[in-house]
Motif scaffolding. Sequence first.
Motif, PDB file in Angstrom:
ATOM      1  N   LYS A 108       0.978  -1.469   0.463  1.00  0.00           N
ATOM      2  CA  LYS A 108      -0.364  -0.136  -0.209  1.00  0.00           C
ATOM      3  C   LYS A 108       0.639   1.499  -0.094  1.00  0.00           C
ATOM      4  CE  LYS A 108      -3.573  -0.012   3.008  1.00  0.00           C
ATOM      5  NZ  LYS A 108      -4.434  -0.440   3.624  1.00  0.00           N
ATOM      6  N   LYS A 109       0.401   2.321  -0.689  1.00  0.00           N
ATOM      7  CA  LYS A 109       1.876   3.312  -1.199  1.00  0.00           C
ATOM      8  C   LYS A 109       0.821   4.580  -1.808  1.00  0.00           C
ATOM      9  CE  LYS A 109       5.784   0.899  -2.285  1.00  0.00           C
ATOM     10  NZ  LYS A 109       5.265  -0.669  -1.648  1.00  0.00           N
ATOM     11  N   THR A 110      -0.464   4.408  -0.329  1.00  0.00           N
ATOM     12  CA  THR A 110      -1.391   5.570  -0.943  1.00  0.00           C
ATOM     13  C   THR A 110      -1.516   6.293   0.702  1.00  0.00           C
ATOM     14  OG1 THR A 110      -3.243   4.113   0.638  1.00  0.00           O
ATOM     15  CG2 THR A 110      -3.757   4.664  -1.908  1.00  0.00           C
ATOM     16  N   GLY A 111      -2.072   7.784   0.692  1.00  0.00           N
ATOM     17  CA  GLY A 111      -2.213   8.213   2.037  1.00  0.00           C
ATOM     18  C   GLY A 111      -2.627   9.225   2.011  1.00  0.00           C
ATOM     19  N   GLU A 112      -2.797  10.160   2.830  1.00  0.00           N
ATOM     20  CA  GLU A 112      -3.450  11.323   3.161  1.00  0.00           C
ATOM     21  C   GLU A 112      -2.967  13.006   3.697  1.00  0.00           C
ATOM     22  OE1 GLU A 112      -7.653   9.917   5.110  1.00  0.00           O
ATOM     23  OE2 GLU A 112      -6.564  10.806   6.350  1.00  0.00           O
ATOM     24  N   ALA A 113      -2.706  13.809   3.026  1.00  0.00           N
ATOM     25  CA  ALA A 113      -2.717  15.120   3.155  1.00  0.00           C
ATOM     26  C   ALA A 113      -3.905  15.907   4.155  1.00  0.00           C
ATOM     27  CB  ALA A 113      -2.491  15.961   1.582  1.00  0.00           C
ATOM     28  N   ILE A 114      -3.796  16.652   4.821  1.00  0.00           N
ATOM     29  CA  ILE A 114      -4.590  16.463   5.802  1.00  0.00           C
ATOM     30  C   ILE A 114      -3.921  18.449   6.615  1.00  0.00           C
ATOM     31  CG2 ILE A 114      -5.834  16.497   8.097  1.00  0.00           C
ATOM     32  CD1 ILE A 114      -4.999  13.744   7.810  1.00  0.00           C
ATOM     33  N   THR A 115      -5.029  19.122   5.990  1.00  0.00           N
ATOM     34  CA  THR A 115      -5.367  20.505   6.786  1.00  0.00           C
ATOM     35  C   THR A 115      -5.901  20.778   7.594  1.00  0.00           C
ATOM     36  OG1 THR A 115      -3.840  21.467   4.823  1.00  0.00           O
ATOM     37  CG2 THR A 115      -4.892  22.774   6.506  1.00  0.00           C
ATOM     38  N   THR A 116      -5.817  20.883   8.967  1.00  0.00           N
ATOM     39  CA  THR A 116      -6.178  21.389   9.553  1.00  0.00           C
ATOM     40  C   THR A 116      -6.213  22.735   9.975  1.00  0.00           C
ATOM     41  OG1 THR A 116      -5.543  19.518  10.944  1.00  0.00           O
ATOM     42  CG2 THR A 116      -7.157  20.999  12.180  1.00  0.00           C
ATOM     43  N   VAL A 117      -7.299  23.375   9.971  1.00  0.00           N
ATOM     44  CA  VAL A 117      -7.136  25.216  10.242  1.00  0.00           C
ATOM     45  C   VAL A 117      -8.286  25.593  11.555  1.00  0.00           C
ATOM     46  CG1 VAL A 117      -8.408  27.431   8.986  1.00  0.00           C
ATOM     47  CG2 VAL A 117      -7.345  25.653   7.677  1.00  0.00           C
ATOM     48  N   ALA A 118      -7.531  26.676  12.271  1.00  0.00           N
ATOM     49  CA  ALA A 118      -8.105  26.998  13.307  1.00  0.00           C
ATOM     50  C   ALA A 118      -8.608  28.418  13.660  1.00  0.00           C
ATOM     51  CB  ALA A 118      -6.913  26.591  15.024  1.00  0.00           C
ATOM     52  N   TYR A 119     -10.072  28.722  13.916  1.00  0.00           N
ATOM     53  CA  TYR A 119      -9.895  30.765  13.728  1.00  0.00           C
ATOM     54  C   TYR A 119     -10.359  30.691  15.080  1.00  0.00           C
ATOM     55  CZ  TYR A 119     -13.501  34.135  12.681  1.00  0.00           C
ATOM     56  OH  TYR A 119     -13.419  35.559  12.215  1.00  0.00           O
ATOM     57  N   SER A 120     -10.369  31.814  15.614  1.00  0.00           N
ATOM     58  CA  SER A 120     -10.590  32.617  16.731  1.00  0.00           C
ATOM     59  C   SER A 120     -11.090  34.244  16.394  1.00  0.00           C
ATOM     60  CB  SER A 120      -9.712  32.818  17.974  1.00  0.00           C
ATOM     61  OG  SER A 120      -9.704  33.152  18.997  1.00  0.00           O
ATOM     62  N   PHE A 129     -11.698  23.430  11.282  1.00  0.00           N
ATOM     63  CA  PHE A 129     -12.401  23.002  10.044  1.00  0.00           C
ATOM     64  C   PHE A 129     -10.652  21.962   9.373  1.00  0.00           C
ATOM     65  CE2 PHE A 129     -13.648  27.463  10.711  1.00  0.00           C
ATOM     66  CZ  PHE A 129     -14.541  27.263  10.715  1.00  0.00           C
ATOM     67  N   GLN A 130     -11.328  20.767   8.493  1.00  0.00           N
ATOM     68  CA  GLN A 130     -10.494  20.343   7.630  1.00  0.00           C
ATOM     69  C   GLN A 130     -10.540  20.081   6.388  1.00  0.00           C
ATOM     70  OE1 GLN A 130      -9.740  16.382   9.798  1.00  0.00           O
ATOM     71  NE2 GLN A 130      -8.138  17.240  10.933  1.00  0.00           N
ATOM     72  N   GLY A 131      -9.537  19.863   6.013  1.00  0.00           N
ATOM     73  CA  GLY A 131      -9.053  19.678   4.584  1.00  0.00           C
ATOM     74  C   GLY A 131      -8.851  18.143   4.229  1.00  0.00           C
ATOM     75  N   ILE A 132      -8.871  17.298   3.680  1.00  0.00           N
ATOM     76  CA  ILE A 132      -8.469  15.815   3.712  1.00  0.00           C
ATOM     77  C   ILE A 132      -8.487  15.498   1.827  1.00  0.00           C
ATOM     78  CG2 ILE A 132      -8.031  13.550   3.919  1.00  0.00           C
ATOM     79  CD1 ILE A 132      -9.805  13.957   6.237  1.00  0.00           C
ATOM     80  N   SER A 178      -5.867  20.547  -3.870  1.00  0.00           N
ATOM     81  CA  SER A 178      -5.665  20.517  -2.608  1.00  0.00           C
ATOM     82  C   SER A 178      -6.763  20.247  -0.798  1.00  0.00           C
ATOM     83  CB  SER A 178      -4.745  21.202  -1.775  1.00  0.00           C
ATOM     84  OG  SER A 178      -4.896  22.797  -1.628  1.00  0.00           O
ATOM     85  N   HIS A 179      -5.711  19.504  -0.476  1.00  0.00           N
ATOM     86  CA  HIS A 179      -6.202  19.417   1.107  1.00  0.00           C
ATOM     87  C   HIS A 179      -6.407  20.615   2.022  1.00  0.00           C
ATOM     88  CE1 HIS A 179      -1.867  19.711   1.143  1.00  0.00           C
ATOM     89  NE2 HIS A 179      -1.517  19.761   2.256  1.00  0.00           N
ATOM     90  N   ARG A 180      -5.377  21.704   1.624  1.00  0.00           N
ATOM     91  CA  ARG A 180      -5.226  23.231   2.228  1.00  0.00           C
ATOM     92  C   ARG A 180      -6.891  24.004   1.454  1.00  0.00           C
ATOM     93  NH1 ARG A 180      -0.474  24.483   1.628  1.00  0.00           N
ATOM     94  NH2 ARG A 180      -0.032  23.746   3.916  1.00  0.00           N
ATOM     95  N   SER A 181      -6.866  24.034   0.238  1.00  0.00           N
ATOM     96  CA  SER A 181      -8.142  24.157  -0.037  1.00  0.00           C
ATOM     97  C   SER A 181      -9.033  24.110   0.235  1.00  0.00           C
ATOM     98  CB  SER A 181      -7.703  24.110  -2.360  1.00  0.00           C
ATOM     99  OG  SER A 181      -8.123  23.237  -1.969  1.00  0.00           O
ATOM    100  N   LYS A 182      -9.496  23.029   0.686  1.00  0.00           N
ATOM    101  CA  LYS A 182     -10.541  22.048   0.753  1.00  0.00           C
ATOM    102  C   LYS A 182     -11.095  22.846   2.471  1.00  0.00           C
ATOM    103  CE  LYS A 182     -10.712  17.755  -1.600  1.00  0.00           C
ATOM    104  NZ  LYS A 182      -9.858  16.539  -1.280  1.00  0.00           N
ATOM    105  N   ALA A 183     -10.090  22.786   3.099  1.00  0.00           N
ATOM    106  CA  ALA A 183     -10.316  23.580   4.833  1.00  0.00           C
ATOM    107  C   ALA A 183     -10.282  25.211   4.493  1.00  0.00           C
ATOM    108  CB  ALA A 183      -8.616  23.006   5.155  1.00  0.00           C
ATOM    109  N   PHE A 184      -9.644  25.240   4.103  1.00  0.00           N
ATOM    110  CA  PHE A 184     -10.319  27.122   3.467  1.00  0.00           C
ATOM    111  C   PHE A 184     -11.635  26.775   2.564  1.00  0.00           C
ATOM    112  CE2 PHE A 184      -5.763  27.477   5.460  1.00  0.00           C
ATOM    113  CZ  PHE A 184      -5.827  28.281   6.215  1.00  0.00           C
TER     114      PHE A 184
END
Length: 194
Positions: A108-120, A129-132, A178-184
């Motif tokens: 298995k050579k798969t994976g996930e790129a994940i961005t987690t955004v926190a806002y105050s 908010f999270q994008g994967i 991208s993961h970042r674009s999904k989260a943002f």
Amino acid sequence: MSKPSVVFVTGNANKLKEVQKLLSNVTKYEIINKNLDLEEIQEASLEEIARKKILQAVALLPKGQRIVVEDTALGFDALNGLPGAYVKWFLKKMSLDELVKMLEPFEKKTGEAITTVAYSDENGDIKIFQGITKGKIVKHRGNLDFGWDAIFEPLAEEGNTEALTYGEMTKEFKNGLSHRSKAFKLFEQYLVDN
């Protein structure tokens, strides 16, 4: 009268440019930057890392500011999500080729790129908010300027029908999937609605 601002806390110029582009549709706020020396939290939970990061930023900046931080991870399915949030530290000690080599013994050579955004918000209320993006871990191809982009090839079902790594994509194409674009995008919608 000037627009209210959202302070994006990062010292990474590439990340700042990418996020400013991703949030360019948010017209009621000005996205500004502050480079703070935040402690790098070592934690398995990406949400908890982001929560602790935003709390640090809130403590360091003047009260009443809207603040956003993000944390990005790369998890390998064969390694149960590792290196995950530790990928930055892995890359400080090893090359991209060595990182990819970690998967040699596995089919298995798969994976996930994940961005987690926190806002105050200005009252200190925190939202996460999270994008994967799912992809394959491959030998490096393309631009090597942005972390591990050159070894991550998003899957076709993510919109990557040309089988490109992030490092081979134009910024516009990458920002579309991208993961970042999904989260943002989730964060952007929240800003538009609130």
